[in-house]
Structure formats: C-alpha cells, structure tokens
Design an enzyme around this catalytic site. Structure first.
Site, PDB file in Angstrom:
ATOM      1  CE  LYS A  61     103.323 -53.223  26.082  1.00  0.00           C
ATOM      2  NZ  LYS A  61     104.354 -52.438  25.399  1.00  0.00           N
TER       3      LYS A  61
ATOM      4  CG  ASP B 177     109.802 -45.337  12.873  1.00  0.00           C
ATOM      5  OD1 ASP B 177     109.499 -45.895  13.938  1.00  0.00           O
ATOM      6  OD2 ASP B 177     109.085 -45.401  11.851  1.00  0.00           O
TER       7      ASP B 177
ATOM      8  CG  ASP C 144     108.684 -44.483  20.575  1.00  0.00           C
ATOM      9  OD1 ASP C 144     109.072 -44.566  19.384  1.00  0.00           O
ATOM     10  OD2 ASP C 144     108.101 -45.404  21.173  1.00  0.00           O
TER      11      ASP C 144
ATOM     12  CB  VAL D 175     107.020 -43.479  14.597  1.00  0.00           C
ATOM     13  CG1 VAL D 175     105.627 -44.056  14.315  1.00  0.00           C
ATOM     14  CG2 VAL D 175     107.311 -42.349  13.636  1.00  0.00           C
ATOM     15  CG  ASP D 176     104.659 -45.649  21.072  1.00  0.00           C
ATOM     16  OD1 ASP D 176     105.375 -46.665  21.139  1.00  0.00           O
ATOM     17  OD2 ASP D 176     103.592 -45.531  21.691  1.00  0.00           O
TER      18      ASP D 176
ATOM     19  CB  THR E 251     106.484 -48.373  13.859  1.00  0.00           C
ATOM     20  OG1 THR E 251     107.262 -47.499  14.679  1.00  0.00           O
ATOM     21  CG2 THR E 251     106.931 -48.215  12.427  1.00  0.00           C
TER      22      THR E 251
ATOM     23  CB  SER F  18     100.928 -45.577  19.577  1.00  0.00           C
ATOM     24  OG  SER F  18      99.860 -44.653  19.577  1.00  0.00           O
TER      25      SER F  18
HETATM   26  N1  LIG Z   1     107.094 -58.227  22.634  1.00  0.00           N
HETATM   27  C1  LIG Z   1     106.666 -57.035  23.036  1.00  0.00           C
HETATM   28  N2  LIG Z   1     105.924 -56.922  24.140  1.00  0.00           N
HETATM   29  C2  LIG Z   1     105.484 -55.741  24.540  1.00  0.00           C
HETATM   30  N3  LIG Z   1     105.744 -54.579  23.923  1.00  0.00           N
HETATM   31  C3  LIG Z   1     106.507 -54.624  22.815  1.00  0.00           C
HETATM   32  C4  LIG Z   1     106.993 -55.837  22.318  1.00  0.00           C
HETATM   33  N4  LIG Z   1     107.704 -55.591  21.218  1.00  0.00           N
HETATM   34  C5  LIG Z   1     107.655 -54.251  21.026  1.00  0.00           C
HETATM   35  N5  LIG Z   1     106.942 -53.679  21.998  1.00  0.00           N
HETATM   36  C6  LIG Z   1     106.694 -52.257  22.199  1.00  0.00           C
HETATM   37  O1  LIG Z   1     105.348 -51.955  22.047  1.00  0.00           O
HETATM   38  C7  LIG Z   1     105.244 -50.667  21.479  1.00  0.00           C
HETATM   39  C8  LIG Z   1     103.874 -50.541  20.940  1.00  0.00           C
HETATM   40  O2  LIG Z   1     103.054 -50.775  22.043  1.00  0.00           O
HETATM   41  P1  LIG Z   1     101.539 -50.688  21.921  1.00  0.00           P
HETATM   42  O3  LIG Z   1     100.952 -50.612  23.276  1.00  0.00           O
HETATM   43  O4  LIG Z   1     101.215 -49.559  21.025  1.00  0.00           O
HETATM   44  O5  LIG Z   1     101.140 -52.061  21.248  1.00  0.00           O
HETATM   45  S1  LIG Z   1     100.274 -52.303  19.954  1.00  0.00           S
HETATM   46  O6  LIG Z   1     101.048 -51.879  18.787  1.00  0.00           O
HETATM   47  O7  LIG Z   1      98.989 -51.579  20.129  1.00  0.00           O
HETATM   48  O8  LIG Z   1     100.014 -53.750  19.954  1.00  0.00           O
HETATM   49  C9  LIG Z   1     106.344 -50.644  20.479  1.00  0.00           C
HETATM   50  O9  LIG Z   1     106.737 -49.306  20.239  1.00  0.00           O
HETATM   51  P2  LIG Z   1     107.260 -48.867  18.760  1.00  0.00           P
HETATM   52  O10 LIG Z   1     108.429 -49.762  18.409  1.00  0.00           O
HETATM   53  O11 LIG Z   1     107.696 -47.456  19.016  1.00  0.00           O
HETATM   54  O12 LIG Z   1     106.114 -48.995  17.822  1.00  0.00           O
HETATM   55  C10 LIG Z   1     107.431 -51.425  21.192  1.00  0.00           C
HETATM   56  O13 LIG Z   1     108.315 -50.635  21.893  1.00  0.00           O
HETATM   57 MG   LIG Z   2     107.335 -47.232  21.099  1.00  0.00          MG
HETATM   58 MG   LIG Z   3     109.822 -49.603  17.048  1.00  0.00          MG
HETATM   59 MG   LIG Z   4     108.972 -46.225  18.008  1.00  0.00          MG
END
Ligand SMILES: Nc1ncnc2c1ncn2[C@@H]1O[C@H](COP(=O)(O)OS(=O)(=O)O)[C@@H](OP(=O)(O)O)[C@H]1O
Ligand SMILES: [Mg+2]
Ligand SMILES: [Mg+2]
Ligand SMILES: [Mg+2]
Length: 367
Positions: free
Chosen positions: A292, A55, A147, A149-150, A152, A275
């Site tokens: 989502k 990241d 972002d 790393v989306d 993570t 992601s």
């Molecule tokens: N509480 C809550 N509710 C909704 N979304 C949140 C929450 N917390 C975090 N995030 C954000 O979700 C990003 C990952 O989303 P995803 O759609 O990939 O979700 S998942 O990892 O498949 O469950 C993730 O992105 P990254 O931090 O870049 O991984 C977050 O930005």
């Molecule tokens: Mg993200």
């Molecule tokens: Mg993150």
């Molecule tokens: Mg990220």
C-alpha cells in the site's frame, strides 16, 4: 497453575469480534434491501468516506463488552468513529438504528460466552460506549485499538471488509483479531459442523511471540469450538506470487505498485481487495505480497494495520515500511515516520526482493 499471559484479553477479543461480525452480517444484509428501507444506514463523513450503522454499532458493542470485562475506569480504546454526527438532533433515526443493531447482537452475547446486559442499552449508553473510544494511544500503557469496520466502502458494496481489534502495550502490538465475514474459508479451515460447501466468514487471531496464528469459521448465532493454525505461503518465486493491494486508486498508487511488481518479477495480475482482509490473505497463504503506497500527504492510522500486522508476523510473514523498518505503533493515532508505504510478504526472500525493487525505482525516479 500459571495463568497464560493475556489469556483473558485474547479470549474476550476473539469472542467480541465474533459477536461484532454477526452484527455486521445482519446490517450488510439489510443494505441489500431496496433503498426505501435502508436509506438511513449509510452516511458520508467530512472526508466523503462512508460510515454506517455497522461502524457505530460494532464500536459500541466492543467498547461496552471491554468495559464489562476489564472495567471502564482505566480502559483506553483508540478507535475510528466518534459520536459527533450521531448525537445531532437530526440523527435520531440513525441512532435508533444503531441502538437496535447493538441490542439485537447483545441479546445473543451469552451464546458467545460474553456478558449480556440485564436490559436493552439506551441511546445514552450507546453514545457513551462509542464516545469512550477517544484515546489517542501513545508510547506508554495498554491501549485497545479498534477499526469497527475496515473497508467500509467494501462493506456498503456488499464486498470484503474486516472488524479489527488489537491490544498495544508500551507501543508494541501484543495481540490482534480480524473478523472477515465475507472471506471464503478453505475446506481445511472448516470444522464444528460448519463444512457446508461455499461457507464463508472467519475470525483470525494471534498473540505476539507465540509463533502461531489461528483461524475459526464464523458460525451463525454462536461461537465455534475449535480453531485451525494458519501458515503463510511457502512460495518465494515472484513468478508464482500473488500481490494484493487496495481497490481504490485514491488509497494506493496502482501504477507505482505495478512497476514494483514487474521489476521484482511478478507476473500474475494483482488481487484488489478492500480492507485488512489483505493481511488475512497473506496470513492464510492465499497471497504472498501486500503493498500500500498512499499519497505522501496521507498519514496511515494505527487501527488500519495493528491487528493485521501481528497476525501476518505470527503466521510467519514479514511486515515493514518501504524502507524495511518495523511499523511504529507507539506514536499515537498515526503511524508516524512511515517510510513511503507498507509492505507485507509471506517470507524474507520476497520481502528482500521487494525492498530492492523500491530502492531501485526510487533511485531511478530521482535521476
Ligand atoms: N486517501 C487515503 N489514502 C489511503 N488510505 C486511506 C485514504 N482515505 C482513507 N484511507 C484508509 O483506507 C482504509 C481502507 O484501506 P484499503 O486498503 O482497504 O483500501 S480500499 O478500500 O481497498 O481501496 C480506510 O479504512 P476504513 O475507513 O476503516 O474503511 C481508511 O482508513
Ligand atoms: Mg480502516
Ligand atoms: Mg472509515
Ligand atoms: Mg473503519
């Protein structure tokens, strides 16, 4: 000869996402090693979400390259990570690992047609590059949105994740690039001698208004020479449609989305993917619907959507909130005013059905 609009921005963004994706592949490989040697690579943030060397490393490398190409003076970058925990005295080892990953990747920059550094970047340069990405965006001017790393969580679990870079001007997403290093590339997407069976990893990109979205394979140690056009699925019958959604229940209400899918006539099991790879799956025709619905207290951030939205739209898809309105990237870091959730569909027919299902389910839940 007229220079194509945003040609330099697009080319730089695509190349730097290839380079950043190569950094991620190396770091994810290291995470597979026994814990004694990778312990320093994953940290927890204040909200308990993970952050890794990748990241910070990707944020540093993208910021450094954008500053080299476009000048650091008026560069505005809105990105997820900051330097707070990385600058602490006890984080010296972690900062060293970020620095090694960045310098290893940067030493290959010329193979990607990008500027390289005369000498390895020092830790101060790395912290400066990460810290520069502290813009809050807004309605006026140009802002890069990153972002690094989306997903993570997917990344640390050896699963799907994405590197996402977009450019916003006056609140509109002009271009988006998604690096998806673990996404399987279909046969027709393989070119440039990269057609080994089971090849994976791609970069997708699109420019607003072009009516085209493109995909390139990720190739080890370099930049591919050609790209394939992407097209959304032509399926508009919910019975045949695949719905994708977040893996984590905490990030989206699986029960609610299952109800919506059922009431619009979807029969297949949902495809749960970490992601923005979910947007990639819609753009290339592997799925038809992405939903989502986060908890109402959660505010979606622009870097989690900007690149994916423009790629899906230019590939022929439709992305709105649950009320059918376009997402608003003009209000700063958050998607302010978002109506309940995010809906991306391969076409208008499925989108209308889904909006109808949301409306019906909300009506009945408030009876
Ligand atoms: N509480 C809550 N509710 C909704 N979304 C949140 C929450 N917390 C975090 N995030 C954000 O979700 C990003 C990952 O989303 P995803 O759609 O990939 O979700 S998942 O990892 O498949 O469950 C993730 O992105 P990254 O931090 O870049 O991984 C977050 O930005
Ligand atoms: Mg993200
Ligand atoms: Mg993150
Ligand atoms: Mg990220």
């Amino acid at each position: 000869m007229a220079v194509e609009f945003l040609a330099k921005e697009m080319e730089t963004a695509v190349r730097v996402v290839h380079l950043a994706s190569s950094l991620c592949v190396k770091v994810q490989d290291k995470l597979r090693l026994p814990s004694s040697t990778n312990g320093g690579h994953v940290k927890s943030k204040d909200d308990d979400s993970p952050v890794t060397v990748a990241d910070w490393g990707v944020q540093a490398i993208v910021s450094w390259v954008l500053a080299q190409v476009f000048g650091g003076q008026n560069l505005s970058i809105v990105a997820e990570e900051d330097t707070e925990s990385l600058s602490k005295a006890e984080s010296l080892g972690l900062l060293g690992a970020v620095s090694s990953a960045v310098n290893e990747a940067l030493s290959e920059a010329s193979k990607y047609g990008l500027p390289k550094s005369d000498k390895p970047l020092g830790t101060a340069d790395i912290l400066e590059a990460i810290g520069r990405c502290n813009s809050v965006g807004g309605p006026k001017g140009r802002h890069w949105v990153l972002d690094p790393v989306d997903g993570t969580l997917g990344f640390v679990r050896g699963d799907q994740y994405a590197v996402a870079l977009a450019l916003i001007e006056n609140g509109k997403v002009l271009l988006g690039v998604l690096g998806c290093p673990n996404y399987p590339v279909k046969k027709e997407g393989l070119s440039n001698g990269c057609n080994q069976p089971g090849a994976k990893g791609c970069v997708m990109y699109a420019k607003r208004g072009s009516g085209q979205a493109w995909m390139q394979p990720l190739i080890p140690g370099g930049y591919p020479e050609s790209a394939t056009l992407l097209k959304v699925s032509s399926v508009d019958d919910p019975v045949l449609a695949t719905v994708c959604e977040p893996v984590e229940r905490a990030n989206s209400n699986h029960l609610f989305t299952a109800g919506l899918a059922d009431s619009m006539g979807v029969r297949k099991k949902p495809m749960r993917v970490y992601s923005m790879v979910k947007y990639a799956a819609i753009a290339c025709g592997d799925a038809e619907v992405f939903m989502k619905f986060a908890q109402s207290s959660y505010k979606e951030k622009i870097w989690d959507h900007a690149a994916g939205v423009v790629i899906v739209e230019e590939a022929g898809g439709v992305v709105t909130d649950a009320g059918g309105r376009n997402l608003d990237f003009s209000k700063g870091v958050y998607l302010e005013g978002l109506d309940r959730g995010i809906i991306a569909c391969s076409g208008q027919v499925l989108h209308d059905k889904l909006i109808g299902a949301v409306y019906a389910s909300w009506e009945s839940s408030s009876l």
